[in-house]
Write a protein that holds these residues in place. Structure first.
Motif, PDB file in Angstrom:
ATOM      1  N   ASP D  86      14.152  52.125   8.315  1.00 32.39           N
ATOM      2  CA  ASP D  86      14.378  51.619   9.664  1.00 32.39           C
ATOM      3  C   ASP D  86      13.622  52.564  10.604  1.00 32.39           C
ATOM      4  O   ASP D  86      14.039  53.696  10.840  1.00 32.39           O
ATOM      5  CB  ASP D  86      15.889  51.626   9.944  1.00 32.39           C
ATOM      6  N   LEU D  87      12.498  52.066  11.103  1.00 32.10           N
ATOM      7  CA  LEU D  87      11.545  52.947  11.779  1.00 32.10           C
ATOM      8  C   LEU D  87      12.072  53.647  13.037  1.00 32.10           C
ATOM      9  O   LEU D  87      11.767  54.816  13.265  1.00 32.10           O
ATOM     10  CB  LEU D  87      10.298  52.160  12.200  1.00 32.10           C
ATOM     11  N   ALA D  88      12.805  52.935  13.859  1.00 29.03           N
ATOM     12  CA  ALA D  88      13.223  53.542  15.137  1.00 29.03           C
ATOM     13  C   ALA D  88      14.133  54.752  14.928  1.00 29.03           C
ATOM     14  O   ALA D  88      13.826  55.845  15.418  1.00 29.03           O
ATOM     15  CB  ALA D  88      13.847  52.494  16.059  1.00 29.03           C
ATOM     16  N   PRO D  89      15.218  54.607  14.181  1.00 32.70           N
ATOM     17  CA  PRO D  89      16.019  55.823  13.942  1.00 32.70           C
ATOM     18  C   PRO D  89      15.251  56.897  13.181  1.00 32.70           C
ATOM     19  O   PRO D  89      15.439  58.096  13.437  1.00 32.70           O
ATOM     20  CB  PRO D  89      17.227  55.324  13.138  1.00 32.70           C
ATOM     21  N   ALA D  90      14.360  56.485  12.282  1.00 28.59           N
ATOM     22  CA  ALA D  90      13.564  57.484  11.544  1.00 28.59           C
ATOM     23  C   ALA D  90      12.701  58.301  12.506  1.00 28.59           C
ATOM     24  O   ALA D  90      12.580  59.521  12.369  1.00 28.59           O
ATOM     25  CB  ALA D  90      12.682  56.799  10.494  1.00 28.59           C
ATOM     26  N   ALA D  91      12.105  57.625  13.497  1.00 30.27           N
ATOM     27  CA  ALA D  91      11.246  58.335  14.450  1.00 30.27           C
ATOM     28  C   ALA D  91      12.073  59.269  15.331  1.00 30.27           C
ATOM     29  O   ALA D  91      11.680  60.419  15.584  1.00 30.27           O
ATOM     30  CB  ALA D  91      10.465  57.341  15.304  1.00 30.27           C
ATOM     31  N   LEU D  92      13.215  58.803  15.788  1.00 28.66           N
ATOM     32  CA  LEU D  92      14.059  59.662  16.630  1.00 28.66           C
ATOM     33  C   LEU D  92      14.553  60.873  15.841  1.00 28.66           C
ATOM     34  O   LEU D  92      14.568  61.997  16.349  1.00 28.66           O
ATOM     35  CB  LEU D  92      15.232  58.854  17.213  1.00 28.66           C
ATOM     36  N   ALA D  93      14.923  60.646  14.582  1.00 31.54           N
ATOM     37  CA  ALA D  93      15.386  61.755  13.735  1.00 31.54           C
ATOM     38  C   ALA D  93      14.249  62.751  13.512  1.00 31.54           C
ATOM     39  O   ALA D  93      14.473  63.967  13.482  1.00 31.54           O
ATOM     40  CB  ALA D  93      15.909  61.229  12.406  1.00 31.54           C
ATOM     41  N   LYS D  94      13.022  62.242  13.356  1.00 31.01           N
ATOM     42  CA  LYS D  94      11.890  63.125  13.097  1.00 31.01           C
ATOM     43  C   LYS D  94      11.590  63.984  14.326  1.00 31.01           C
ATOM     44  O   LYS D  94      11.222  65.158  14.195  1.00 31.01           O
ATOM     45  CB  LYS D  94      10.654  62.316  12.690  1.00 31.01           C
ATOM     46  N   ILE D  95      11.737  63.408  15.505  1.00 37.41           N
ATOM     47  CA  ILE D  95      11.518  64.197  16.722  1.00 37.41           C
ATOM     48  C   ILE D  95      12.562  65.318  16.818  1.00 37.41           C
ATOM     49  O   ILE D  95      12.226  66.460  17.148  1.00 37.41           O
ATOM     50  CB  ILE D  95      11.540  63.286  17.978  1.00 37.41           C
TER      51      ILE D  95
END
Lengths: 117, 117, 117, 117
Positions: D86-95
């Protein structure tokens, strides 16, 4: 033996000794090349554009950039081997073709993209 | 003159005649290389993995793939020139370094990534 | 706030807190994106094509691939911000444009490249 | 429905109507993404670094860059779908993860690569 042939021979021997030829389908090799281009990008990405040449010409970047360039070349030679392309004459022929496409008169001093490429 | 030197000399002459050296900062050349790798990817992307080698070895793909490989090589040689790297010995040295990193005994038949690379 | 706006806002805050906005010229950000695409390629390159989907859906690859996809997205959102492109409507519009370019009747079951794209 | 879900749904419908799901193995989709990143690189490669932001914010580049960014996003969403990320949570977690890796105190104003990343 030419330099590209020497690289091709050394790379092939390396793979054969490890029984790695079986992993060398073209799409996999191209992804490996993309991986190496990515490593090159990571080395250059945040360099100030106007100091990049100077910075990659000196250590510690000189050696690291050289290794990544080498990795890209090894996969490029491997891919050429797979499709039976002789890279050196292909590159010289492509430069000649570009010379016809971009006549000196019209191209002089104009960024390549803006000559109507 | 070696293969790579011939390519470097022809590419430099091509750029000098057009006064294009001034566009050749390393980050721009690397992006140009990325553009050519992208064109290579577009040729291979939807080929069935198990027929890709056969398909790029025959026309019409053979010629087109050869031209894209040539383009990548020309930019690679240009980038090496910028940082003063001699590509052929660098590639041979890198293969030797990989040979030490991946001893035959432990690597044989195991996909590269899974040897703990 | 939409998904992409949330990512853009979090990324901007991250950069501002570190005073990193000054490094964010478009060519540098694009090279950073290329670097992340390269890391993704390194994870997939030697996977057997017919098992790749299964392998990246399970650990340990699932998490690692997810992180690299996330990195690519963050730089993509950053680049869109730089040129003032609203990515979500742009992507939906591009899919509609592709639908017109590739009419269902002529495209059905034929690999994209071979429809004359 | 969120932005990224809307893109995923539209892209999936586009592929299903054309019976193109069968071409969507991860390595092929990644090469397609590399192709689009290459097109983006071709648009930016020769722009002067210090004017690139201004030039891609205005026509004719604004629209063309927007379309290439959109293409990259569509393939990125497709790849995320394949591995169930799930890209959106993955991106927020990565930030968030990057924020921990690069503490504000040590990172402030120092190019990312030089903080010891």
């Amino acid at each position: 033996m030419s330099d590209l042939e020497a690289i091709r021979a050394a790379a092939r021997q390396f793979r054969e000794e490890r029984d790695w030829e079986k992993f060398q389908d073209p799409k996999s090799v191209l992804l490996a090349l993309v991986g190496e281009v990515g490593e090159l990008a990571e080395l250059l990405q945040w360099l100030p554009a106007d100091r990049a040449k100077e910075l990659i010409s000196a250590e510690p970047l000189h050696t690291r950039v050289g290794e990544e360039l080498a990795d890209v070349l090894v996969y490029l030679v491997g891919l050429a081997e797979q499709c039976g392309v002789d890279l050196a004459p292909a590159a010289l022929a492509k430069i000649e073709k570009s010379a016809i496409k971009h006549p000196v008169q019209q191209s002089r001093g104009v960024a390549p993209d803006r000559t109507g490429q």
